[in-house]
Enzyme design. Structure first.
Site, PDB file in Angstrom:
ATOM      1  N   HIS A  34      32.734  40.132  51.636  1.00 40.72           N
ATOM      2  CA  HIS A  34      33.204  39.827  50.538  1.00 40.72           C
ATOM      3  C   HIS A  34      34.484  38.990  51.029  1.00 40.72           C
ATOM      4  O   HIS A  34      35.029  38.068  50.346  1.00 40.72           O
ATOM      5  CB  HIS A  34      33.727  41.103  49.592  1.00 40.72           C
ATOM      6  CG  HIS A  34      34.369  40.586  48.449  1.00 40.72           C
ATOM      7  ND1 HIS A  34      33.875  40.074  47.434  1.00 40.72           N
ATOM      8  CD2 HIS A  34      35.474  40.834  47.902  1.00 40.72           C
ATOM      9  CE1 HIS A  34      34.562  39.824  46.272  1.00 40.72           C
ATOM     10  NE2 HIS A  34      35.749  40.214  46.642  1.00 40.72           N
ATOM     11  N   HIS A  80      32.888  38.197  39.951  1.00 38.13           N
ATOM     12  CA  HIS A  80      33.067  39.688  39.789  1.00 38.13           C
ATOM     13  C   HIS A  80      31.676  40.184  39.303  1.00 38.13           C
ATOM     14  O   HIS A  80      31.567  40.744  38.248  1.00 38.13           O
ATOM     15  CB  HIS A  80      34.273  39.961  38.679  1.00 38.13           C
ATOM     16  CG  HIS A  80      35.289  40.937  39.350  1.00 38.13           C
ATOM     17  ND1 HIS A  80      35.953  41.930  38.360  1.00 38.13           N
ATOM     18  CD2 HIS A  80      35.921  40.604  40.580  1.00 38.13           C
ATOM     19  CE1 HIS A  80      36.894  42.366  39.333  1.00 38.13           C
ATOM     20  NE2 HIS A  80      36.698  41.619  40.402  1.00 38.13           N
ATOM     21  N   ASP A 254      48.401  37.344  45.510  1.00 37.04           N
ATOM     22  CA  ASP A 254      47.985  38.161  44.593  1.00 37.04           C
ATOM     23  C   ASP A 254      47.281  39.207  45.099  1.00 37.04           C
ATOM     24  O   ASP A 254      46.551  39.036  46.228  1.00 37.04           O
ATOM     25  CB  ASP A 254      47.209  37.478  43.296  1.00 37.04           C
ATOM     26  CG  ASP A 254      45.733  37.523  43.722  1.00 37.04           C
ATOM     27  OD1 ASP A 254      45.280  36.991  44.634  1.00 37.04           O
ATOM     28  OD2 ASP A 254      45.168  38.207  42.900  1.00 37.04           O
ATOM     29  N   SER A 299      44.400  48.249  42.263  1.00 42.09           N
ATOM     30  CA  SER A 299      45.119  48.044  41.079  1.00 42.09           C
ATOM     31  C   SER A 299      45.525  46.497  40.583  1.00 42.09           C
ATOM     32  O   SER A 299      45.944  46.165  41.229  1.00 42.09           O
ATOM     33  CB  SER A 299      46.187  48.960  40.881  1.00 42.09           C
ATOM     34  OG  SER A 299      45.836  50.455  41.396  1.00 42.09           O
TER      35      SER A 299
END
Length: 709
Positions: A34, A80, A254, A299
């Protein structure tokens, strides 16, 4: 979590010692398929990512492309998939949140989203459950953060039953002065974590995304799925804008895959620098978190910023104004990537080795088998009704009416058309956006099907009068360790790259998602392409016809070879046949360029791409209560002519047929099909006459709404 033996040996050799528990987990996640693209990176050099319009290409959180000297757009796409199988609402919602934060990290403001979704057969109850949950998750998150979802696609195919795909793209807006990248700038600068508190959700998400889905994935893998908070994301969007306004950010990333460990190590690795992070300084929402949990939790709604020391107080002041958490967690160094927890060193590695040291996989491939020709014998009227009402070709209104596609007051052409148009008033340009794939095409012919996917997206853009500018891709495949699966994946990479190069459309970024395999088997090789194009102004010809004007087909009826090839068509999917994939136009770039020019001509009344469902579906989609069509199909092979799906074709309604023929002379054939009427009725003479009025067509195309409401 465990590090593979061969990887552990490499890590031990580099470190000169056994890795700590936190280091081993960090390597496992950052060296996963990934994150490291170990099976796909050797193939990705096929893509041409350069062009005078390209400001930032692949490798950052999002790509940056110039519209003019002062106006930049950002483009990004991500998948996703596994999370959306385990928890369709949260899996899809956090996919939206992640791609929006990729946009923020470039100093851009998000202005548009596109979602391309793939599920098992529509009549399967579990597929419907996943479909409804995914759409609800996307609409909830996108609507709450105020970013319009304006484009996308939905496909149903039996091989997605055990592993749906959720691919989300985002377009942002920035300028040269506001541009930020993910590359750390200077030792001594502080690392500041901004956003929600860190919890234990999403632990091991990167490694989870790099494995086949197990039979018990919906229960056993639920802790690996992140839980989103769109209201916090909206605050983060506005806080990021304020920080960029005051030029307080040196670099940004991010927090997505591998959490804080992934974001912070990748920032410094890009500059061949290091960092010192004190993990106990991270603001947390759960008690007694250990070092590994803080480091790898995924998170949501969190950003890592590099900030000059003199600007830290101002950053904290602005962030607290938006009621977000803010922690100064460490600083950039010129040494190793070091993390401590309560005075103990838990990570001490070279950042570049951590980010780039994963060895690539050398995998075997097997070419896909050529399909045989086995055409069904079906009544033409029955076939027409079945194709027009198929969930794959039926209206997707049930999906996009749940999205707020007008928020931000930039949407000139919204979902339901060939491509969306976003008004970029700063550059006085319309930005066309098309996103989608075609699993029926790439299942039967990975290479040719992928070429067709690229051409279809470009044709969608040209139908709105825009010319392609750049694209990002999401390459989805099954377990690459299976030679036939890897062979199909190789085919879609090469096909997509070849056609985008032919169209002079650089592929400026993307995402790879492999191991989309379950007990039900692998998914079809699935390339999603999100392509943008630009045009002067914000207006575009409609898809629907007006009551008067001639209707022309630009492209091929498929009669030159005696019988159109139906491979990859919805017709064969519905009636269990097989055939070779149709040939593509000889000069696809000229077709796209000419179609865009014709679409902008004052004599043009309507333009519509011909693709999924073939000519039959395209004709049905153009009819309204106020305007119908009378057309004739000159063919002794009416089923082939009506239902084959060669891309690069379009229907053009015009007041000047001769001008269209002249424009396409030497580029593509132009066939006069008939004319528009004012009775709201479709009549197709194909040896026998097929008729349906607008109300009947609307009812047939309402399959999804009818089943889910």
């Amino acid at each position: 979590m465990s590090l593979a033996d061969s990887d552990r040996e490499l890590v031990v050799s580099e470190l000169g010692r056994e890795p700590t528990r936190a280091e081993a987990a960090l390597f496992e996640n950052l060296w996963s398929e990934h994150c490291a693209y170990r099976s796909s990176r050797p193939l990705l050099s096929a893509f041409d990512s350069e062009g005078e319009q390209v400001v930032v290409g692949p490798g950052d959180d999002a790509a940056v492309v110039s519209l003019d000297d002062e106006t930049y757009i950002t483009m990004g796409i991500e998948s996703h998939n596994h999370p959306s199988y385990v928890d369709p609402f949260d899996g899809a919602a956090t996919g939206v949140g992640g791609i929006v934060r990729d946009t923020l990290s470039m100093g851009a403001y998000p202005i548009a989203l596109a979602d391309s979704l793939y599920f098992g057969e529509f009549d399967d109850e579990h597929s419907k459950y996943l479909f409804e949950g995914v759409v609800e998750g996307i609409s909830h998150y996108g609507n709450c953060i105020g970013v319009p979802t304006v484009a996308g696609s939905v496909d149903f195919h039996p091989d997605y039953e055990g592993n749906p795909l959720v691919n989300v793209a985002c377009v942002g807006l920035t300028t040269e002065e506001r541009l930020v990248t993910a590359e750390a700038q200077e030792p001594g600068n502080k690392l500041v974590l901004v956003g929600n508190g860190t919890g234990r959700d999403g632990l091991g998400g990167a490694s989870f995304a790099s494995e086949d889905l197990a039979e018990d994935a919906e229960t056993e893998d639920r802790p690996a799925v992140q839980v989103g908070d769109p209201y916090a994301e909206k605050l983060l969007i506005e806080a990021n804008e304020a920080l960029v306004d005051e030029d307080l950010i040196e670099s940004a990333r991010d927090l997505g895959a591998a959490g804080l460990g992934g974001a912070s190590s990748e920032m410094v690795a890009k500059a061949d620098l290091g960092a010192h992070i004190e993990l106990e300084r991270v603001h947390q929402r759960e008690p007694n978190m250990n070092a590994l949990e803080i480091l790898l939790a995924e998170s949501q709604e969190r950003m890592c910023y590099e900030v000059e020391p003199d600007n830290v107080d101002r950053v904290r002041e602005l962030v607290e104004r938006f009621d977000l958490g803010c922690s100064v967690i460490g600083e950039v160094t010129d040494g190793n990537y070091v993390c401590t927890f309560e005075g103990e060193t838990v990570v001490d590695v070279d950042a570049y080795f951590l980010g780039e040291g994963a060895p690539m996989n050398d995998l075997s491939t097997a070419d896909p088998a050529e399909p045989e020709t086995d055409l069904p014998d079906v009544d033409l009227e029955d076939a027409f009704e079945a194709i027009v009402s198929s969930p794959n070709t039926a209206s997707k209104r049930w999906v996009y009416r749940q999205y707020d596609h007008e928020v931000g007051v930039r949407t000139s052409v919204g979902p339901g058309d060939d491509a969306a148009i976003i008004a970029v008033r700063e550059a006085e340009q319309g930005l066309a956006l098309s996103s989608g794939g075609a699993p029926n095409w790439t299942d039967v012919a990975p290479y040719e099907g992928a070429r067709a996917v690229a051409l279809e997206n470009a044709t969608n853009i040209a139908a709105k009068g825009a010319t392609p500018l750049a694209a990002v891709d999401c390459l989805n495949g099954g377990n690459p360790e299976k030679p036939d699966v890897y062979g199909g994946f190789t085919g879609i990479v090469d096909g997509l790259a070849e056609m985008c190069e032919t169209l002079s459309t650089p592929v400026v970024g993307g995402n790879v998602s492999l191991y989309n395999d379950s007990v039900a088997g692998p998914i079809p090789p699935t390339p999603t392409l999100a392509m943008v194009g630009s045009k002067d102004g914000y207006d575009a010809p409609p898809l629907a016809v007006e009551p008067d004007g001639d209707l022309l087909l630009v492209g091929d009826l498929g009669l030159e070879a005696g019988s159109p090839r139906l491979g990859g068509s919805e017709y064969l999917a519905q009636f269990d046949g097989s055939d070779a994939f149709p040939d593509l136009p000889a000069d696809p770039a000229a077709v796209v360029e000419t179609l865009a020019a014709v679409a902008n001509d004052d004599a043009t009344l309507a333009v519509h791409d011909v693709s999924h469902g073939g000519l039959a579906v395209a004709l049905a989609e153009m009819v309204t209560e106020d305007a119908g069509l009378e057309v004739a199909i000159p063919s002794d092979q009416p089923a082939g002519a009506l239902f084959h799906e060669q891309p690069g074709r379009a229907l053009v309604q015009t007041e000047s047929p001769e001008a269209v023929r002249e424009a396409f002379d030497g580029v593509a054939p132009v066939v006069e099909l008939g004319s528009a009427t004012d009775d709201g009725r479709l009549a197709v003479d194909a040896g026998r006459t097929l008729t349906a009025d607008a109300a009947e067509i609307r009812d047939r195309r309402g399959t999804i709404e009818r089943e889910l409401e």
